[in-house]
Design a protein around this motif. Structure first.
Motif, PDB file in Angstrom:
ATOM      1  N   SER A  68      41.817  48.718  37.002  1.00 25.28           N
ATOM      2  CA  SER A  68      40.586  49.140  37.664  1.00 25.28           C
ATOM      3  C   SER A  68      40.239  48.282  38.868  1.00 25.28           C
ATOM      4  O   SER A  68      39.776  48.796  39.892  1.00 25.28           O
ATOM      5  CB  SER A  68      39.427  49.106  36.661  1.00 25.28           C
ATOM      6  N   HIS A  69      40.463  46.968  38.770  1.00 30.96           N
ATOM      7  CA  HIS A  69      40.045  46.117  39.886  1.00 30.96           C
ATOM      8  C   HIS A  69      40.888  46.392  41.135  1.00 30.96           C
ATOM      9  O   HIS A  69      40.399  46.236  42.254  1.00 30.96           O
ATOM     10  CB  HIS A  69      40.099  44.642  39.496  1.00 30.96           C
ATOM     11  N   ARG A  70      42.148  46.823  40.967  1.00 32.39           N
ATOM     12  CA  ARG A  70      42.951  47.160  42.142  1.00 32.39           C
ATOM     13  C   ARG A  70      42.454  48.458  42.777  1.00 32.39           C
ATOM     14  O   ARG A  70      42.389  48.573  44.000  1.00 32.39           O
ATOM     15  CB  ARG A  70      44.426  47.302  41.757  1.00 32.39           C
ATOM     16  N   ILE A  71      42.145  49.429  41.932  1.00 35.73           N
ATOM     17  CA  ILE A  71      41.605  50.689  42.453  1.00 35.73           C
ATOM     18  C   ILE A  71      40.347  50.415  43.275  1.00 35.73           C
ATOM     19  O   ILE A  71      40.185  50.918  44.395  1.00 35.73           O
ATOM     20  CB  ILE A  71      41.265  51.658  41.296  1.00 35.73           C
ATOM     21  N   LEU A  72      39.456  49.595  42.738  1.00 37.23           N
ATOM     22  CA  LEU A  72      38.202  49.313  43.429  1.00 37.23           C
ATOM     23  C   LEU A  72      38.433  48.506  44.703  1.00 37.23           C
ATOM     24  O   LEU A  72      37.753  48.713  45.716  1.00 37.23           O
ATOM     25  CB  LEU A  72      37.247  48.569  42.490  1.00 37.23           C
ATOM     26  N   ALA A  73      39.419  47.596  44.659  1.00 36.07           N
ATOM     27  CA  ALA A  73      39.718  46.799  45.856  1.00 36.07           C
ATOM     28  C   ALA A  73      40.279  47.682  46.973  1.00 36.07           C
ATOM     29  O   ALA A  73      39.885  47.552  48.139  1.00 36.07           O
ATOM     30  CB  ALA A  73      40.711  45.692  45.503  1.00 36.07           C
ATOM     31  N   ILE A  74      41.197  48.581  46.615  1.00 37.14           N
ATOM     32  CA  ILE A  74      41.784  49.481  47.618  1.00 37.14           C
ATOM     33  C   ILE A  74      40.715  50.406  48.189  1.00 37.14           C
ATOM     34  O   ILE A  74      40.644  50.620  49.401  1.00 37.14           O
ATOM     35  CB  ILE A  74      42.938  50.310  47.000  1.00 37.14           C
ATOM     36  N   ARG A  75      39.870  50.928  47.333  1.00 40.70           N
ATOM     37  CA  ARG A  75      38.811  51.815  47.802  1.00 40.70           C
ATOM     38  C   ARG A  75      37.845  51.080  48.728  1.00 40.70           C
ATOM     39  O   ARG A  75      37.363  51.633  49.710  1.00 40.70           O
ATOM     40  CB  ARG A  75      38.050  52.424  46.619  1.00 40.70           C
ATOM     41  N   ARG A  76      37.580  49.831  48.405  1.00 39.65           N
ATOM     42  CA  ARG A  76      36.701  49.066  49.282  1.00 39.65           C
ATOM     43  C   ARG A  76      37.359  48.854  50.639  1.00 39.65           C
ATOM     44  O   ARG A  76      36.713  48.985  51.685  1.00 39.65           O
ATOM     45  CB  ARG A  76      36.345  47.709  48.657  1.00 39.65           C
ATOM     46  N   GLY A  77      38.667  48.527  50.616  1.00 38.08           N
ATOM     47  CA  GLY A  77      39.394  48.351  51.874  1.00 38.08           C
ATOM     48  C   GLY A  77      39.412  49.621  52.696  1.00 38.08           C
ATOM     49  O   GLY A  77      39.327  49.587  53.927  1.00 38.08           O
TER      50      GLY A  77
ATOM     51  N   VAL B  68      26.899  38.353  37.385  1.00 37.57           N
ATOM     52  CA  VAL B  68      27.967  38.143  36.408  1.00 37.57           C
ATOM     53  C   VAL B  68      28.874  39.362  36.340  1.00 37.57           C
ATOM     54  O   VAL B  68      29.474  39.640  35.320  1.00 37.57           O
ATOM     55  CB  VAL B  68      27.400  37.825  35.005  1.00 37.57           C
ATOM     56  N   GLY B  69      28.981  40.091  37.432  1.00 34.81           N
ATOM     57  CA  GLY B  69      29.769  41.315  37.436  1.00 34.81           C
ATOM     58  C   GLY B  69      31.016  41.224  38.279  1.00 34.81           C
ATOM     59  O   GLY B  69      31.334  40.199  38.854  1.00 34.81           O
ATOM     60  N   GLN B  70      31.717  42.338  38.350  1.00 37.67           N
ATOM     61  CA  GLN B  70      32.960  42.461  39.101  1.00 37.67           C
ATOM     62  C   GLN B  70      32.897  43.766  39.885  1.00 37.67           C
ATOM     63  O   GLN B  70      32.797  44.835  39.298  1.00 37.67           O
ATOM     64  CB  GLN B  70      34.128  42.480  38.110  1.00 37.67           C
ATOM     65  N   TYR B  71      32.854  43.664  41.211  1.00 36.64           N
ATOM     66  CA  TYR B  71      32.759  44.851  42.066  1.00 36.64           C
ATOM     67  C   TYR B  71      31.501  45.675  41.764  1.00 36.64           C
ATOM     68  O   TYR B  71      31.526  46.894  41.841  1.00 36.64           O
ATOM     69  CB  TYR B  71      34.010  45.728  41.905  1.00 36.64           C
ATOM     70  N   GLN B  72      30.400  44.991  41.422  1.00 40.19           N
ATOM     71  CA  GLN B  72      29.207  45.736  41.034  1.00 40.19           C
ATOM     72  C   GLN B  72      28.618  46.569  42.159  1.00 40.19           C
ATOM     73  O   GLN B  72      27.903  47.547  41.912  1.00 40.19           O
ATOM     74  CB  GLN B  72      28.128  44.801  40.467  1.00 40.19           C
ATOM     75  N   HIS B  73      28.909  46.222  43.406  1.00 42.40           N
ATOM     76  CA  HIS B  73      28.365  46.990  44.522  1.00 42.40           C
ATOM     77  C   HIS B  73      29.210  48.227  44.839  1.00 42.40           C
ATOM     78  O   HIS B  73      28.791  49.076  45.625  1.00 42.40           O
ATOM     79  CB  HIS B  73      28.258  46.107  45.761  1.00 42.40           C
ATOM     80  N   ASP B  74      30.381  48.326  44.229  1.00 51.82           N
ATOM     81  CA  ASP B  74      31.291  49.432  44.529  1.00 51.82           C
ATOM     82  C   ASP B  74      31.230  50.553  43.500  1.00 51.82           C
ATOM     83  O   ASP B  74      31.740  51.641  43.747  1.00 51.82           O
ATOM     84  CB  ASP B  74      32.736  48.913  44.615  1.00 51.82           C
TER      85      ASP B  74
END
Length: 749
Positions: A219-228, A455-461
């Motif tokens: 999930s964190h890669r999906i969110l990182a790519i989408r953010r990029g 205390v989150g991870q990609y909470q703004h995405d």
């Protein structure tokens, strides 16, 4: 709700149909998740909050599906295309995806190539070609030339456009392609050439030329790519092998050979490239985003739960310090209930360096207000302030605690803070919040928007509505798990109690202010707008210390008081004696008190509660000290073993504060000697741990840590009780460091 949905929920969640139906009925009647899971265990078969929440999520899904069905049926009927068979298919369906596939051919749409071709009179030609008979396409196409169709090529193109749209809207074709995506879709990313050299793009450089099976992409890669992609640096694609997809479609659709079939084949290729692939890719982009969101939200929610349930200091008089350099350290004194007593500023650090004056001021305040504990924020000047406080002889034991101040600045500038302390500025409010967090983290943190706690991870995405719902549910769960003293709680805490709203919480406080402390739970019924239903939902979670009826300070629900009174009557004792004398309770057999309204689960819960009525379920707080001699990242060396506190947990590991103003990362592969799939199974937020320094990159402010125990193969971790040791340095493997760097780049937030 229709029985078919109840049955499907039971299948989806592997739960008995009857219990799912009971949850649905309770939910429809307005019961909350904490109430259902705590006081209706017989109806649910002892489901926990997670299971009850899952059932309710499914109920909401099917409620929305029913509303969508109504819209679809009305639209198709208005178009005059609703047949009894089609209506039954729609009404019987239990999948939103299936419903949209059925609806697609009838869905009003803007002008398309196919609709233009139909307007030109080419639909009969498309029907003729799609039949794949022994015809010569160019010859039959000549019959369809008109003032809008100039030649046979244009006629055949229009016919293929119509066939392509039919293929793309076919349930069978969509199901086939969707299945191929599910089995073999890959996610890829590439950098926009024009942005490649930009500084802001470099945090995404691991995705400049990236490809991975979608099913294995976390999930964190999906969110990182989408953010990029959102920031304009990357282009994301989800796809399958084109030739295989087109070949699969042709195999299903082509039924003959010849020129007509060749035209259909061309239409199929167009259908896939122009219509099907983009549509199904969009589905999978949305699905992968939803899955990634849910995982990120789960991480955030679990971290929030741990933070809210952090150990409270309890009723102690505290001195709280909001550390700072140039503007000084803000100091406040609070009484046992968190009431603000005194504020002043000290300047022990640069540039004033009034260490002696600061120490004397703290000693005076501790003596004057009979302070029992000191809490200092973990932000700027935290380490220096700890050194100051621990170096003072107060003439009596004074415990010292570091307090996580994340979100304190949000609170200090909030409407809640202005309402509580209208005459104080933001610096004073911030220090008060730190002190109150030490006394009771839960009571203070509920005043802050959970997303601001950090205390989150990609909470703004992630989906913000879903995040808010999930975090609100966690806050409600924690508040009701601990219980609330109705005579001291703020309205901000009360509004999270089962059955209460912001209005009824406010009314409780106003009633308390006007009439004095509540003397019984039953008195709550005198509060404006708090009726019998709200009372049923909230009563068991509200506590009244020193009430006439001791059960009012317990988790025993008023509806079960008669059961306890019967127990006491059978033993010829009072309820208070039943609570205070364990030898009496040991003679009670739960099965003897089971009735139609109070089952085995309820009786067992009552007996457990009578052992320690009103007990705070949170663990007691422990004092913690960082290693001596460590102040900056440069003081760390590979091989050192140092104590630390877990500050954040992600899917790829845990961040640990070791007292050098820069958290280190314990990668998931170094959390234990055994394989760890979920970091939350090994560490908890605010946990005290002993870590080994693997590598220190001072230039990039990166610290690699390990919690592995070299002397054990069982994956044990050491806590803060161990003394600092410095065995021989063991250099970290280059492969680990490179993968660690890659992870940090990907998850940079």
């Amino acid at each position: 709700m229709e029985v078919k949905y109840i049955q499907q929920i039971a299948i989806d969640l592997n739960l008995p149909v009857k219990q799912v139906g009971n949850v649905e009925q309770l939910h429809a009647e307005g019961a909350t998740i904490p109430f259902i899971s705590r006081y209706r265990k017989e109806a649910t078969g002892n489901m926990d909050e997670v299971q009850v929440g899952q059932v309710i999520d499914k109920i909401r899904y099917y409620d929305e599906l029913e509303k969508r069905k109504e819209t679809v049926l009305k639209t198709i009927e208005a178009a005059g295309k609703l047949t009894p068979e089609l209506k039954k298919r729609i009404e019987d369906g239990i999948s939103a995806t299936e419903l949209e596939d059925i609806y697609l051919p009838y869905k009003p749409k803007r002008k398309t190539k196919a609709s233009v071709a139909i307007e030109k009179g080419l639909e009969p030609l498309a029907d003729l070609l799609f039949a794949q008979g022994a015809v010569i396409p160019e010859e039959v196409a000549a019959s369809y030339l008109n003032d809008q169709v100039n030649d046979t090529a244009a006629a055949l193109q229009g016919a293929r456009d119509i066939i392509a749209e039919r293929v793309a809207e076919s349930e069978q074709a969509r199901t086939l392609v969707r299945s191929m995506f599910a089995d073999s879709a890959g996610v890829s990313a590439r950098v926009l050439t024009s942005k490649k050299e930009e500084a802001d793009a470099q945090k995404y450089r691991d995705y400049f030329d990236f490809k991975e099976p979608l099913s294995k992409c976390p999930s964190h890669r999906i969110l990182a790519i989408r953010r990029g992609e959102k920031e304009g640096f990357l282009i994301m694609d989800i796809s399958i092998e084109k030739d295989s997809a087109i070949g699969g479609l042709k195999k299903e659709i082509i039924t003959a050979s010849g020129p007509a079939a060749d035209q259909v084949a061309l239409a199929i290729e167009d259908a896939y490239v122009r219509l099907l692939k983009p549509a199904i890719e969009t589905e999978f982009r949305m699905n992968s985003k939803t899955s990634a969101d849910e995982e990120a939200i789960h991480v955030f929610a679990e971290n929030l739960r741990q933070l809210l349930l952090a150990s409270p200091l309890g009723h102690k008089r505290v001195l709280a310090i909001d550390p700072g350099f140039r503007t000084g350290c803000k100091v406040v004194c609070l009484d046992e209930s968190g009431v603000f007593l005194k504020y002043e500023t000290i300047f022990p650090h640069a540039p004033q360096n009034d260490w002696q004056g600061a120490a004397e001021a703290l000693k005076r305040l501790v003596r004057q207000y009979d302070i029992e504990a000191i809490g200092y924020g973990n932000g700027t000047a935290s380490k220096e302030t700890e050194k100051l406080v621990r170096g003072i002889d107060f003439g009596k034991p004074v415990s010292v605690f570091m307090v996580n101040e994340s979100g304190a600045s949000i609170y200090s500038a909030s409407e809640v803070a202005r309402e509580e302390f209208p005459d104080e500025d933001v610096t004073v409010r911030g220090a008060i919040s730190i002190g109150r967090r030490l006394l009771d983290p839960l009571s203070e943190l509920v005043k802050i928007d959970a997303k601001s706690i950090g205390v989150g991870q990609y909470q703004h995405d992630v989906n913000q509505n879903r995040l808010k719902d999930s975090l609100d549910q966690v806050v409600q769960s924690c508040v009701n798990y601990v219980g609330v003293d109705v005579n001291t709680a703020s309205k901000h805490l009360l509004m999270y109690v089962s059955g209460l709203t912001a209005t009824t919480a406010k009314n409780i406080v106003e009633y308390r202010t006007k009439n004095g402390a509540f003397k019984s739970r039953a008195e709550l019924l005198k509060v404006s707008m708090l009726g019998p239903k709200a009372y049923e939902q909230c009563a068991g979670f509200l506590r009244i210390p020193n009430a006439i009826n001791p059960l009012d300070n317990s988790a025993v629900h008023p509806e079960s008081y008669a059961v306890v009174e019967t127990m006491a009557g059978n033993l010829h004792c009072s309820v208070q004696e039943l609570i205070s004398k364990p030898e009496l309770r040991k003679t009670i057999k739960a099965r003897d008190f089971v009735t139609e309204t109070a089952g085995q689960y309820t009786i067992e819960d009552i007996l457990k509660e009578l052992e320690k009525p009103g007990r705070d379920p949170r663990e007691g707080i422990e004092e913690f000290r960082f290693a001596e001699g460590l102040a900056a990242i440069g003081d760390l060396k590979p091989g050192m073993k140092v104590p630390g506190i877990v500050t954040n947990i992600t899917n790829f590991g845990a961040f640990v504060d070791v007292g050098v103003k820069q958290d280190g990362l314990v990668h998931v592969s170094h959390l234990a000697n055994k394989f760890v799939s979920d970091p939350n199974t090994v560490v908890k937020l605010n946990q005290k741990v002993m870590v080994t320094v693997l590598e220190v990159d001072e230039a990039r402010k990166r610290i690699s840590l390990s919690m592995k125990d070299e002397n054990s193969g069982e994956g044990r971790t050491r806590t803060s009780g161990a003394r600092q040791q410095q065995p021989k340095a063991s250099a970290a493997k280059n492969s680990f460091q490179s993968s660690l760097d890659a992870l940090r780049k990907k998850f940079a937030d």
